[in-house]
Design a protein around this motif. Structure first.
Motif, PDB file in Angstrom:
ATOM      1  N   HIS A 150       7.670   0.793  47.083  1.00 38.41           N
ATOM      2  CA  HIS A 150       8.265   0.726  48.092  1.00 38.41           C
ATOM      3  C   HIS A 150       7.733   1.392  49.172  1.00 38.41           C
ATOM      4  O   HIS A 150       7.453   1.033  50.365  1.00 38.41           O
ATOM      5  CB  HIS A 150       9.301   0.204  48.251  1.00 38.41           C
TER       6      HIS A 150
ATOM      7  N   HIS B 137       2.201  -3.873  45.659  1.00 38.43           N
ATOM      8  CA  HIS B 137       2.716  -5.779  45.387  1.00 38.43           C
ATOM      9  C   HIS B 137       3.197  -5.441  44.285  1.00 38.43           C
ATOM     10  O   HIS B 137       4.033  -6.302  43.231  1.00 38.43           O
ATOM     11  CB  HIS B 137       2.341  -6.658  46.526  1.00 38.43           C
TER      12      HIS B 137
ATOM     13  N   HIS C 268       6.218 -10.490  46.058  1.00 38.66           N
ATOM     14  CA  HIS C 268       5.905  -9.397  46.270  1.00 38.66           C
ATOM     15  C   HIS C 268       3.549 -10.807  46.036  1.00 38.66           C
ATOM     16  O   HIS C 268       2.860 -10.132  46.413  1.00 38.66           O
ATOM     17  CB  HIS C 268       5.652  -8.956  45.068  1.00 38.66           C
TER      18      HIS C 268
ATOM     19  N   TYR D 129       0.212  -9.930  47.982  1.00 41.67           N
ATOM     20  CA  TYR D 129      -1.068  -9.472  46.934  1.00 41.67           C
ATOM     21  C   TYR D 129      -1.779 -10.698  47.327  1.00 41.67           C
ATOM     22  O   TYR D 129      -3.294 -10.256  47.554  1.00 41.67           O
ATOM     23  CB  TYR D 129      -0.196  -9.217  45.640  1.00 41.67           C
TER      24      TYR D 129
END
Length: 453
Positions: free
Chosen positions: A212, A227, A246, A250
């Motif tokens: 994170h 991600h 995510h 990505y």
């Protein structure tokens, strides 16, 4: 003195300007690298290398070229540049530069281990040993110079190698101290390695914290990897919406990476592969041409000077020969008072000379005697020595031989009065003729010339 100081100041100013020009070009190349314009940056680095006047700048240029090639995955060229930088820093004994060079070479060898395709596969052979050797040497140099931040930086790079080899304990031992020296330049790499370490160790919570943190502080490829892993964690926890977010990020980062990679590939094909060699060859040929032209010009100048000098010497000898012929002709015709004796018969020096020549003790003239003889001959033949020295420079011994010749002393007597051998007197007379007229002559010819003056 004033002009010399001004000239020295001008030379120093030109040297400073040349050095500053190379440094400015180097910084322009760094700016282009920041913008992602690899071909233009390479062009500027090549130019900075040609302008560089110090070993430190030459090494920096080679190191940045290695970094530029490394970013484009041209590992063989990158390694060659780092090796050249290492050689320059070794000769300059730049310890800090050597640490960076060894670290960078270790990174290239580490990248070779995971690279599936290389332009020159031979550098992959032995890369594992070479990687460890380079990192260990860099670490030892950093320890020897008490450069703790640099030591931790090298150890973090070594930790990446151990992560690749799945040596998690060794990687953790190296990474923990390195995290105390995190900064803007190395934070993306350190955060990613910490996240990867915890991920491989099965510590999801710790890994998730670092992943994170990468989302806001990491580079493009590090954020993309974060991600992807966070999407896996979210799916494993049943958080499909979070996983979807995510995955979308990505894909966005993957598209950006592909677009950047495709653009660089096109520019590499048109510039990087061909430009460097072409420019180096052109610069090499241009330098050789300039050197060749300078050598030819210098040889022409020397040849012209030699020809002019030879002609001048020839003209001088011709004039001297003409004067010799005129003097001999006048002597034959009885010009310039041949009825006058060569020197007055009564000076005391003549009486002493005759006495010494007839004395069985074979004594020589003193310096005072020769001065007195010179005065007597100048009274009888004004300008004799002046005319003689107009033909050639006389050493003290040659001057005395000529004075005695003018006084009608035979060679044996000259040898006695000058304290030399008869052969030495003969050699002196032959040498004087060649010195005066530029051609070989007999001792008798020189005697005839001296009598004609």
């Amino acid at each position: 003195m004033k002009h010399s100081l001004m000239f020295l100041a001008l030379v120093l100013l030109c040297a400073c300007n040349n050095r500053q020009a190379g440094l400015n070009t180097y910084h322009e190349a760094l700016a282009l690298m920041e913008k992602g314009d690899a071909p233009s940056a390479l062009k500027k680095l090549e130019e900075a290398g040609r302008q560089a006047r110090t070993d430190s700048l030459r090494a920096l240029v080679e190191s940045q070229k290695g970094t530029l090639y490394f970013s484009q995955r041209l590992l063989d060229r990158s390694l060659a540049c780092y090796q050249r930088a290492y050689k320059i820093d070794s000769l300059a004994r730049d310890t800090v530069g050597l640490i960076y060079d060894l670290r960078d070479m270790g990174n290239v060898y580490r990248a070779c281990l995971s690279s599936e395709e290389l332009p020159t596969p031979r550098i992959k052979k032995g890369s594992e040993d070479s990687c460890m050797i380079c990192f260990e040497q860099a670490r030892l140099l950093a320890i020897a110079t008490h450069d703790l931040p640099m030591q931790r930086d090298v150890e973090s790079q070594l930790a990446a190698y151990h992560l690749y080899r799945n040596h998690l304990t060794e990687a953790r031992r190296l990474l923990m101290p390195a995290m105390k020296y995190i900064n803007d330049d190395n934070q993306s790499g350190l955060l990613f390695m910490m996240a990867d370490l915890y991920h491989r160790s099965g510590q999801r919570d710790s890994a998730s914290l670092f992943y994170h943190e990468l989302l806001s502080k990491g580079a493009l490829y590090a954020r993309r990897s974060a991600h992807r892993v966070l999407a896996e964690y979210a799916l494993a926890d049943g958080k499909t919406d979070e996983a979807l977010q995510h995955l979308k990020q990505y894909e966005v980062l993957t598209d950006s990476a592909h677009a950047t990679s495709d653009a660089e590939a096109l520019r590499r094909m048109s510039a990087i592969y061909d430009y460097s060699q072409a420019q180096q060859q052109a610069a090499h040929y241009q330098t050789r041409l300039i050197v060749a032209v300078a050598i030819v010009a210098l040889l022409l100048v020397l040849l012209a000077s030699f020809i002019l000098y030879g002609r001048r010497k020839r003209d001088i000898y011709c004039l001297r020969l003409q004067r010799l012929e005129q003097l001999l002709e006048k002597a034959k015709r009885g010009v310039e008072g041949t009825a006058v004796p060569p020197i007055p018969p009564s000076p005391p020096i003549i009486q002493k000379m005759n006495r010494l020549l007839n004395d069985v003790r074979q004594e020589a003239f003193t310096d005072d005697d020769f001065h007195e003889l010179e005065s007597a001959i100048e009274q009888s033949h004004p300008g004799f020595l002046f005319q003689l020295q107009d033909f050639c420079r006389l050493s003290p011994q040659e001057r005395r031989v000529c004075l005695l010749l003018k006084a009608e002393v035979p060679p044996v007597g000259i040898a006695q009065l000058t304290a030399h051998s008869k052969q030495s007197v003969t050699n002196t007379r032959s040498r004087l003729y060649k010195k005066a007229f530029g051609r070989a002559g007999t001792p008798a010819e020189w005697d005839e010339f001296v009598h004609s003056l």
